[in-house]
Design an enzyme around this catalytic site. Sequence first.
Site, PDB file in Angstrom:
ATOM      1  N   ARG A  45      59.199  40.927  52.080  1.00  0.00           N
ATOM      2  CA  ARG A  45      57.728  40.886  52.136  1.00  0.00           C
ATOM      3  C   ARG A  45      57.229  41.950  53.111  1.00  0.00           C
ATOM      4  O   ARG A  45      56.274  42.658  52.856  1.00  0.00           O
ATOM      5  CB  ARG A  45      57.208  39.503  52.540  1.00  0.00           C
ATOM      6  CG  ARG A  45      55.709  39.517  52.717  1.00  0.00           C
ATOM      7  CD  ARG A  45      54.979  38.192  52.938  1.00  0.00           C
ATOM      8  NE  ARG A  45      55.762  37.068  53.310  1.00  0.00           N
ATOM      9  CZ  ARG A  45      56.214  36.811  54.548  1.00  0.00           C
ATOM     10  NH1 ARG A  45      55.954  37.649  55.539  1.00  0.00           N
ATOM     11  NH2 ARG A  45      56.935  35.735  54.785  1.00  0.00           N
ATOM     12  N   TYR A  97      32.519  47.540  40.851  1.00  0.00           N
ATOM     13  CA  TYR A  97      33.450  46.890  39.926  1.00  0.00           C
ATOM     14  C   TYR A  97      33.183  45.375  39.927  1.00  0.00           C
ATOM     15  O   TYR A  97      33.080  44.758  40.992  1.00  0.00           O
ATOM     16  CB  TYR A  97      34.888  47.195  40.369  1.00  0.00           C
ATOM     17  CG  TYR A  97      35.919  46.488  39.530  1.00  0.00           C
ATOM     18  CD1 TYR A  97      36.146  46.863  38.216  1.00  0.00           C
ATOM     19  CD2 TYR A  97      36.657  45.432  40.045  1.00  0.00           C
ATOM     20  CE1 TYR A  97      37.086  46.207  37.441  1.00  0.00           C
ATOM     21  CE2 TYR A  97      37.601  44.773  39.280  1.00  0.00           C
ATOM     22  CZ  TYR A  97      37.806  45.163  37.977  1.00  0.00           C
ATOM     23  OH  TYR A  97      38.732  44.510  37.205  1.00  0.00           O
ATOM     24  N   ASP A 169      36.627  53.318  46.999  1.00  0.00           N
ATOM     25  CA  ASP A 169      37.458  52.941  45.862  1.00  0.00           C
ATOM     26  C   ASP A 169      37.566  54.180  44.978  1.00  0.00           C
ATOM     27  O   ASP A 169      36.605  54.580  44.325  1.00  0.00           O
ATOM     28  CB  ASP A 169      36.802  51.767  45.115  1.00  0.00           C
ATOM     29  CG  ASP A 169      37.656  51.255  43.957  1.00  0.00           C
ATOM     30  OD1 ASP A 169      38.437  52.052  43.407  1.00  0.00           O
ATOM     31  OD2 ASP A 169      37.520  50.077  43.603  1.00  0.00           O
ATOM     32  N   LYS A 194      45.225  51.410  36.842  1.00  0.00           N
ATOM     33  CA  LYS A 194      44.503  52.352  35.989  1.00  0.00           C
ATOM     34  C   LYS A 194      45.253  53.683  35.922  1.00  0.00           C
ATOM     35  O   LYS A 194      46.340  53.720  35.382  1.00  0.00           O
ATOM     36  CB  LYS A 194      43.070  52.515  36.511  1.00  0.00           C
ATOM     37  CG  LYS A 194      42.382  51.181  36.881  1.00  0.00           C
ATOM     38  CD  LYS A 194      42.115  50.273  35.701  1.00  0.00           C
ATOM     39  CE  LYS A 194      41.746  48.843  36.092  1.00  0.00           C
ATOM     40  NZ  LYS A 194      40.631  48.697  37.023  1.00  0.00           N
TER      41      LYS A 194
END
Length: 380
Positions: A45, A97, A169, A194
């Site tokens: 992790r 978004y 972003d 994306k």
Amino acid sequence: MNPTTTLIHSIPVDELTGAISVPIYQTSTFVQEAPGVNKGYDYARSNNPTRAVLENMIARLEEGHSGYAFASGLAAIDAVVKLLKSGDEIVAVDDIYGGAFRQFDKIWKKFGIKVTYVDTTKIINIVNAITANTKMIWIESPTNPTLKVTDIRDVASIAHAHDCLLCVDNTLATPVLQKPLLLGADIVLHSATKYLGGHSDLIAGLVVVKDPLLAEHIKFIQNACGAILSPHDSWLVIRGMETLPLRMEQHGRNAKYIADYLEDHPAIDKLYYPSIGGGIVSFTLKEDTEEAAKRFVTSTKLFKLAESLGGIKSLCCHPASMTHKSIPAAQRQAAGVSDSLVRLSVGLEYFNDLIADIEQAFPKKEKTIFQQHQKNSTGQ
Ligand SMILES: *Cc1c(COP(=O)(O)O)cnc(C)c1O
């Protein structure tokens, strides 16, 4: 060296075996010689060698201090907001978004973080929205789906004059078209789902920061909250990013060609294609109804009707009823996401096939322009 060469060679050869591709370290833990004596990895992790290659790759590409990989773009957004505390405020772009809006509105609001939405293309709107509690400015540029462009340099100076962090972003532009950290932003964020992944086969998020202290904070949040990207998905994003410059060039070429074709099309009302290029083209229809837009997006054959964008296959969507459904209608329309708005994510298919597909999806009476266009075009 040319940035593409640097990018391709930023993936190290495996020291143990000479493997030219990054090994997928599918492990939860790492054996230690003595307590605390290890090879730089103790628990997956906290750190994983495959993920580390991706994190270094995006940090270099965005020219930041360090990068962090998350389980999704929204997990990356979640980690960035966790830099703040209850009572702090964010000034965000209005055409945000939909998933980011939902997270701000349904999760962060109840933890006491307030978000004010403004049209960030006009700096004065940001200045007017900043209060003594504002700690972060949040922009997307270009926005999705109306492709509004905000001047990152201007926003950065306003943000810093008010002791705010600027988070950009950069999902739509990618570092190929725009490097926000070089323009003054403090944090860059990606939905790697994306363009960075690029093949519509994974969900991932990335954060890059410029300042070493901020890097420590994000690293702490990534480990403490645990929304990390898996080794296998890290490997897929690395593989996608290796061809990012090449793909962006072709996405941009195809999209520009389609935008030029749509510009004077009799079925189109408004066309959206940003000055900085990229692979997204949006438009509203002269027949300004949800039905007309839905007819279009269910009539295309190569452009598959789906949420998401940035993959090699072309996609289309109707934002008002899909990606932006979670934004209240009045606020959505005020941000320019009208009922007849259609968004195209232009893929890497041959451009004339894409144009033929768009053309056949319009009502018959508007079809004549295609023949004209074909005659005028010399092809590429
Ligand atoms: C898709 C997207 C996100 C969310 O990313 P996920 O990987 O779907 O969680 C955030 N910002 C923008 C601009 C996006 O397009």
